[in-house]
Design a protein around this motif. Structure first.
Motif, PDB file in Angstrom:
ATOM      1  N   TRP A  94       9.188-116.911 -15.439  1.00 40.23           N
ATOM      2  CA  TRP A  94       9.629-117.047 -14.049  1.00 40.23           C
ATOM      3  C   TRP A  94      11.033-116.464 -13.882  1.00 40.23           C
ATOM      4  CZ3 TRP A  94      13.415-120.175 -11.563  1.00 40.23           C
ATOM      5  CH2 TRP A  94      13.303-120.224 -10.168  1.00 40.23           C
ATOM      6  N   VAL A  95      11.898-116.733 -14.854  1.00 41.43           N
ATOM      7  CA  VAL A  95      13.237-116.133 -14.833  1.00 41.43           C
ATOM      8  C   VAL A  95      13.129-114.619 -14.878  1.00 41.43           C
ATOM      9  CG1 VAL A  95      15.440-115.963 -16.054  1.00 41.43           C
ATOM     10  CG2 VAL A  95      14.264-118.168 -15.915  1.00 41.43           C
ATOM     11  N   ALA A  96      12.198-114.106 -15.696  1.00 42.88           N
ATOM     12  CA  ALA A  96      12.010-112.656 -15.796  1.00 42.88           C
ATOM     13  C   ALA A  96      11.581-112.054 -14.465  1.00 42.88           C
ATOM     14  CB  ALA A  96      10.977-112.346 -16.880  1.00 42.88           C
ATOM     15  N   LEU A  97      10.678-112.730 -13.761  1.00 44.21           N
ATOM     16  CA  LEU A  97      10.242-112.226 -12.458  1.00 44.21           C
ATOM     17  C   LEU A  97      11.397-112.151 -11.467  1.00 44.21           C
ATOM     18  CD1 LEU A  97       6.820-114.091 -12.047  1.00 44.21           C
ATOM     19  CD2 LEU A  97       7.169-111.660 -12.481  1.00 44.21           C
ATOM     20  N   LEU A  98      12.240-113.183 -11.450  1.00 45.72           N
ATOM     21  CA  LEU A  98      13.394-113.177 -10.551  1.00 45.72           C
ATOM     22  C   LEU A  98      14.364-112.052 -10.903  1.00 45.72           C
ATOM     23  CD1 LEU A  98      14.219-116.986 -10.192  1.00 45.72           C
ATOM     24  CD2 LEU A  98      12.973-115.522  -8.596  1.00 45.72           C
ATOM     25  N   LEU A  99      14.631-111.872 -12.180  1.00 45.60           N
ATOM     26  CA  LEU A  99      15.569-110.832 -12.595  1.00 45.60           C
ATOM     27  C   LEU A  99      15.042-109.435 -12.269  1.00 45.60           C
ATOM     28  CD1 LEU A  99      16.761-112.238 -16.058  1.00 45.60           C
ATOM     29  CD2 LEU A  99      17.967-112.298 -13.870  1.00 45.60           C
ATOM     30  N   ILE A 100      13.744-109.235 -12.469  1.00 46.63           N
ATOM     31  CA  ILE A 100      13.155-107.938 -12.125  1.00 46.63           C
ATOM     32  C   ILE A 100      13.300-107.665 -10.631  1.00 46.63           C
ATOM     33  CG2 ILE A 100      10.982-106.663 -11.976  1.00 46.63           C
ATOM     34  CD1 ILE A 100      10.129-108.028 -14.584  1.00 46.63           C
ATOM     35  N   GLN A 101      13.034-108.680  -9.817  1.00 41.82           N
ATOM     36  CA  GLN A 101      13.134-108.505  -8.367  1.00 41.82           C
ATOM     37  C   GLN A 101      14.575-108.224  -7.932  1.00 41.82           C
ATOM     38  OE1 GLN A 101      10.551-108.500  -6.052  1.00 41.82           O
ATOM     39  NE2 GLN A 101      12.156-107.851  -4.618  1.00 41.82           N
ATOM     40  N   TRP A 102      15.531-108.998  -8.473  1.00 39.89           N
ATOM     41  CA  TRP A 102      16.922-108.902  -8.026  1.00 39.89           C
ATOM     42  C   TRP A 102      17.632-107.660  -8.567  1.00 39.89           C
ATOM     43  CZ3 TRP A 102      18.256-114.701  -9.321  1.00 39.89           C
ATOM     44  CH2 TRP A 102      17.656-115.530  -8.367  1.00 39.89           C
ATOM     45  N   PHE A 103      17.469-107.401  -9.869  1.00 41.80           N
ATOM     46  CA  PHE A 103      18.301-106.388 -10.516  1.00 41.80           C
ATOM     47  C   PHE A 103      17.572-105.081 -10.852  1.00 41.80           C
ATOM     48  CE2 PHE A 103      20.254-110.491 -11.620  1.00 41.80           C
ATOM     49  CZ  PHE A 103      21.516-110.281 -11.095  1.00 41.80           C
ATOM     50  N   ALA A 104      16.249-105.063 -10.720  1.00 38.68           N
ATOM     51  CA  ALA A 104      15.509-103.838 -11.019  1.00 38.68           C
ATOM     52  C   ALA A 104      14.871-103.224  -9.777  1.00 38.68           C
ATOM     53  CB  ALA A 104      14.437-104.111 -12.071  1.00 38.68           C
ATOM     54  N   ILE A 105      14.349-104.067  -8.888  1.00 33.55           N
ATOM     55  CA  ILE A 105      13.672-103.551  -7.697  1.00 33.55           C
ATOM     56  C   ILE A 105      14.630-103.456  -6.509  1.00 33.55           C
ATOM     57  CG2 ILE A 105      11.832-103.985  -6.030  1.00 33.55           C
ATOM     58  CD1 ILE A 105      10.239-105.283  -8.271  1.00 33.55           C
ATOM     59  N   ASP A 106      15.327-104.570  -6.209  1.00 33.04           N
ATOM     60  CA  ASP A 106      16.213-104.579  -5.042  1.00 33.04           C
ATOM     61  C   ASP A 106      17.457-103.716  -5.237  1.00 33.04           C
ATOM     62  OD1 ASP A 106      14.429-106.279  -3.866  1.00 33.04           O
ATOM     63  OD2 ASP A 106      15.590-108.109  -4.226  1.00 33.04           O
ATOM     64  N   ARG A 107      18.034-103.743  -6.436  1.00 37.58           N
ATOM     65  CA  ARG A 107      19.307-103.058  -6.664  1.00 37.58           C
ATOM     66  C   ARG A 107      19.224-101.905  -7.667  1.00 37.58           C
ATOM     67  NH1 ARG A 107      19.800-108.266  -5.735  1.00 37.58           N
ATOM     68  NH2 ARG A 107      21.314-109.017  -4.204  1.00 37.58           N
ATOM     69  N   ALA A 108      18.170-101.812  -8.418  1.00 32.02           N
ATOM     70  CA  ALA A 108      17.960-100.712  -9.378  1.00 32.02           C
ATOM     71  C   ALA A 108      19.111-100.579 -10.374  1.00 32.02           C
ATOM     72  CB  ALA A 108      17.755 -99.397  -8.649  1.00 32.02           C
ATOM     73  N   PHE A 118      18.033-111.787 -21.489  1.00 29.43           N
ATOM     74  CA  PHE A 118      18.534-112.890 -20.668  1.00 29.43           C
ATOM     75  C   PHE A 118      17.395-113.789 -20.208  1.00 29.43           C
ATOM     76  CE2 PHE A 118      20.207-115.046 -16.956  1.00 29.43           C
ATOM     77  CZ  PHE A 118      21.481-115.397 -17.380  1.00 29.43           C
ATOM     78  N   SER A 119      16.249-113.213 -19.869  1.00 23.05           N
ATOM     79  CA  SER A 119      15.082-114.026 -19.489  1.00 23.05           C
ATOM     80  C   SER A 119      14.686-114.955 -20.625  1.00 23.05           C
ATOM     81  CB  SER A 119      13.900-113.118 -19.130  1.00 23.05           C
ATOM     82  OG  SER A 119      14.242-112.219 -18.110  1.00 23.05           O
ATOM     83  N   LEU A 120      14.763-114.446 -21.832  1.00 25.56           N
ATOM     84  CA  LEU A 120      14.364-115.227 -23.002  1.00 25.56           C
ATOM     85  C   LEU A 120      15.411-116.274 -23.359  1.00 25.56           C
ATOM     86  CD1 LEU A 120      11.987-115.236 -25.023  1.00 25.56           C
ATOM     87  CD2 LEU A 120      13.331-113.721 -26.469  1.00 25.56           C
ATOM     88  N   GLY A 121      16.691-115.913 -23.242  1.00 26.94           N
ATOM     89  CA  GLY A 121      17.741-116.797 -23.704  1.00 26.94           C
ATOM     90  C   GLY A 121      18.197-117.840 -22.717  1.00 26.94           C
ATOM     91  N   PHE A 122      17.993-117.616 -21.408  1.00 27.15           N
ATOM     92  CA  PHE A 122      18.532-118.544 -20.412  1.00 27.15           C
ATOM     93  C   PHE A 122      17.968-119.965 -20.533  1.00 27.15           C
ATOM     94  CE2 PHE A 122      18.312-120.410 -16.098  1.00 27.15           C
ATOM     95  CZ  PHE A 122      19.679-120.598 -15.902  1.00 27.15           C
TER      96      PHE A 122
END
Length: 319
Positions: A149-163, A189-193
Motif C-alpha cells: 500500500w505504501v508502494a502504491l502511494l509512492l508510485i502515485q505521488w512521486f512517479a506518476i504525479d511528479r515524475a 522506502f516502501s519496504l523499510g517504512f
C-alpha cells in the motif's frame, strides 16, 4: 570462548531446522495439483506417451521419499536442480536474481534503522510532548500500513504525479550509481517504512525505560551533559531489545521484497519465485524459497551473536 561455545551450539541446532525447511518447501511443491509436465509443454501438441516419457526422464514418477533424498543429495553437492523448461541450473538463476534482492533488503533495512533511531530517540527525549505525540501517531500509521500500500502511494505521488522517480525497472550500479539510486529509492522506502514504524515504537519504549533508571539520574546530577548520558549509556543499553527484534524484521523484509519487486518490475528473487509458481517449476521455487529461508536463519544467527557481544549479562546467562 563462551561466545564460540554458544555459537557452536546454535550452529548445531540449525541443522534440524534447515532440514525441516527443506522438507516443508519440497513437500508443498511436490503435492501441487498442477502437473509440471503439462505446465512445461503448455499448449504445445503432445501425446500422453510423450508426457509419460518426460515425467520418467525427470524423475517425476519416483516416490516422494526418493525425490526428497535426491533433492538433499543435490543440496549436499551445492546444486538445486534444473529448470524443466530450459534446463538451466537453478543455482545460476538464483545467482543472477539474488544480488538485487539483497540490495533492496539492505537499503530497506538501512532506511528502517536510520529512521527508527532518529524518531525513537526524539520521541523518548520529548516524552509526552508534541514531538512525541506526532511521532507516535506516524509510527502507528506505519505499523498499520502494509508495504504494498505504501508502494502504491509512492508510485502515485512521486512517479506518476511528479515524475521524480521511475515507476519501475532496474539500472545496475556498475552502469550508473545515480540511476541505481533512483530505481531503488521507492522500492526500498516502501519496504523499510513499516519496519521503521515498528522499530520506532520499540526504541522509544526501551529509551524511556532506561531514562527512568537511577544511573541516569545520578549522571545528570553529576553534571554530565544530556547528550553524553544518552549517547554513551542510555542508547547502548536501550538498543539490546530492538536488536533482537530487528533479526525477526529482516524476515519481513525478505518476504516483502517478493511483492515489492513485482510492483516495481525488478528482476530479483520475487520475480523468479513467482515465475516458478506460474510455470509450476518445482526446482526453481524450492531453490528460491530455500535461499530466502536460509538467509533469514543466517541473519538471526548474526543478530544473536551481536546481542551476546553487546550484552555481557546475556552472555554469562547463556554460558
Amino acid at each position: 570462548m563462551s561466545i564460540l561455545r554458544i555459537l557452536g551450539r546454535r550452529l548445531a541446532s540449525l541443522v534440524p531446522l534447515v532440514l525441516g525447511i527443506v522438507l516443508f518447501v519440497f513437500a508443498v511443491m511436490q503435492f501441487s495439483a498442477t502437473d509440471p509436465a503439462i505446465a512445461v509443454f503448455a499448449d504445445a501438441p503432445v501425446t500422453p506417451d510423450q508426457l509419460d516419457q518426460f515425467r520418467e526422464e525427470h524423475g517425476l514418477n519416483d516416490p516422494f521419499l526418493v525425490r526428497y533424498f535426491g533433492f538433499l543429495l543435490l543440496i549436499a553437492q551445492g546444486q538445486l536442480g534444473r529448470s524443466l523448461a530450459t534446463g538451466e541450473q537453478v543455482t545460476s538463476m538464483i545467482s543472477t536474481a539474488l544480488p538485487l534482492t539483497v540490495q533492496l533488503t539492505l537499503l530497506g533495512l538501512a532506511i528502517a534503522v536510520v529512521v527508527a533511531l532518529v524518531l525513537g530517540i526524539i520521541s523518548a527525549i520529548f516524552r509526552d510532548r508534541w514531538p512525541d505525540q506526532v511521532i507516535r501517531f506516524v509510527s502507528l500509521l506505519g505499523v498499520a500500513a502494509p508495504s504494498f500500500w505504501v508502494a502504491l502511494l509512492l508510485i502515485q505521488w512521486f512517479a506518476i504525479d511528479r515524475a521524480i522517480f521511475p515507476t519501475g525497472g532496474y539500472i545496475n550500479p556498475s552502469d550508473s550509481v545515480t540511476g541505481w539510486l533512483r530505481t531503488m529509492a521507492l522500492p526500498a522506502f516502501s519496504l523499510g517504512f513499516p519496519v521503521a514504524a515498528q522499530l520506532t515504537r520499540i526504541i522509544r519504549t526501551s529509551m524511556v525505560e532506561e531514562l527512568d533508571r537511577d544511573y541516569v539520574r545520578t549522571a545528570r546530577g553529576g553534571g554530565l551533559p544530556p547528550w553524553v548520558v544518552v549517547g554513551r549509556n542510555v542508547l547502548r543499553n536501550a538498543l539490546i531489545n530492538p536488536l533482537n527484534v530487528l533479526g525477526l524484521r529482516v524476515g519481513y523484509l525478505l518476504g516483502g521484497a517478493v511483492v515489492i519487486e513485482q510492483m516495481f518490475n525488478l528482476p530479483g528473487m520475487g520475480r523468479l519465485m513467482i515465475e516458478g509458481v506460474k510455470n509450476n517449476e518445482p526446482a526453481i521455487v524450492q531453490g528460491a524459497v530455500l535461499t530466502i529461508a536460509l538467509g533469514f536463519v543466517v541473519v538471526n544467527l548474526l543478530v544473536d551473536v551481536l546481542s551476546l557481544l553487546v550484552n555481557p549479562k546475556l552472555r554469562s546467562q547463556k554460558a
